[in-house]
Design a protein around this motif. Structure first.
Motif, PDB file in Angstrom:
ATOM      1  N   VAL A   3     -43.656  50.060 -97.029  1.00 28.85           N
ATOM      2  CA  VAL A   3     -45.113  50.160 -97.065  1.00 28.85           C
ATOM      3  C   VAL A   3     -45.618  50.797 -95.776  1.00 28.85           C
ATOM      4  N   ILE A 200     -45.138  53.003-100.286  1.00 25.84           N
ATOM      5  CA  ILE A 200     -46.431  52.612-100.858  1.00 25.84           C
ATOM      6  C   ILE A 200     -47.436  52.638 -99.712  1.00 25.84           C
ATOM      7  N   SER A 202     -50.808  51.212 -98.063  1.00 22.75           N
ATOM      8  CA  SER A 202     -51.615  49.986 -98.145  1.00 22.75           C
ATOM      9  C   SER A 202     -52.785  50.103 -97.163  1.00 22.75           C
ATOM     10  N   GLU A 204     -53.939  50.743-101.160  1.00 25.78           N
ATOM     11  CA  GLU A 204     -53.494  51.725-102.144  1.00 25.78           C
ATOM     12  C   GLU A 204     -54.683  52.403-102.828  1.00 25.78           C
TER      13      GLU A 204
END
Ligand SMILES: CC(C)(COP(=O)(O)OP(=O)(O)OC[C@H]1O[C@@H](n2cnc3c(N)ncnc32)[C@H](O)[C@@H]1OP(=O)(O)O)[C@@H](O)C(=O)NCCC(=O)NCCS
Length: 248
Positions: A3, A200, A202, A204
């Motif tokens: 992340v 990913i 964050s 998102e």
């Protein structure tokens, strides 16, 4: 899945008085700044970065730290790292900061992950402004120039600033900054192939696009695994935000 935590600062609620969130060592550093512009940019960048660190630790289930006990310290290259004053240890994170025209961008990812997910992050922020033909000729490589020229005129400033910003983000993730010629880095904002196991972001779902990067092999530090990597870009409120990610 790893992340990248990011924040386009200042955080909601603004920046409190520095006495309440800078460590003693950081307050000493602040007192040494002679120019108001540098001082206010540094305060904004540091508060945005510390807010990201605290949020990331909390999301990992750790107690939210007192911001005075986290220091953002420059390495000799100028690249920042995070120091935990209480444990006397460097936190296992890669962090990057950028300031532009009253706003800041900070991004962080945890290091110490499985080998397939080990990365560093570089962040850059640019206020979108018209760029001259001379700027485009001098600072963009041929594929970047062609990308700008392929767009309708109103879309060109975002693309030209975005490609430049992506290059700076790349040079930050490699910890080189502008110590090398930016012609060694080719960035195209048109998305390249999807990387294996992409990170990913964050928070998102806020309009991030992918960009692709190719670096001259001679500028790559030994710890960077490949000269071809990727990043993310988005536009918000007249700024372009870029995040470059390199596997280590
Ligand atoms: C790094 C550099 C590209 C940033 O350019 P910029 O667009 O003017 O400024 P930004 O606001 O986007 O980024 C500044 C931040 O980049 C980070 N940074 C500085 N040097 C860096 C490097 N080599 N690698 C990664 N990040 C770096 C710092 O966090 C800095 O903010 P801070 O000083 O408040 O901590 C540019 O300053 C540079 O390369 N300078 C030359 C190298 C240098 O002078 N190093 C300083 C040695 S102390």
């Amino acid at each position: 899945m790893f992340v990248i935590e990011w924040l386009f600062g200042p955080p909601a609620g603004g920046v409190p008085h520095p006495d309440t969130w800078l460590s003693d060592a950081e307050l000493e550093r602040l007192a040494r700044f002679r120019f108001e512009k540098r001082r206010s940019e540094w305060i904004l960048g540091r508060f945005t970065a510390k807010t990201v660190v605290a949020a990331a630790l909390e999301r990992r289930g750790e107690p939210r730290p007192n911001l005075r006990s986290i220091e953002i310290v420059p390495e000799p290259s100028g690249a920042p790292y995070v120091w935990d004053v209480v444990s006397g240890r460097r936190l296992p994170v890669s962090i990057s900061i950028s300031q532009s025209a009253g706003r800041a961008l900070a991004a962080l990812l945890f290091t110490g992950l499985p080998e397939s997910e080990r990365c560093t992050v570089g962040a850059d922020l640019e206020k979108v402004e018209p760029r001259s033909d001379g700027f485009i000729r001098d600072f963009l490589t041929e594929p970047g120039r062609a990308e700008v020229a392929s767009l309708e005129t109103p879309a060109r400033p975002t693309r030209a600033n975005g490609i430049w910003s992506a290059k700076e983000a790349v040079l930050k993730t490699l910890k080189l900054g502008l110590t090398v010629d930016t012609w060694n880095v080719e960035c195209l904002l048109a998305p390249g192939p999807l990387p294996e196991a992409p990170p990913i972001l964050s928070p998102e779902g806020s309009g991030w696009n992918r960009f692709s990067v190719r670096c001259a092999a001679e500028i790559l530090p030994p710890w960077a695994l490949s000269p071809v990597f990727f990043g993310f870009w988005r536009e918000e409120g007249g700024y372009v935000l870029t995040l470059a990610v390199v596997r280590t």
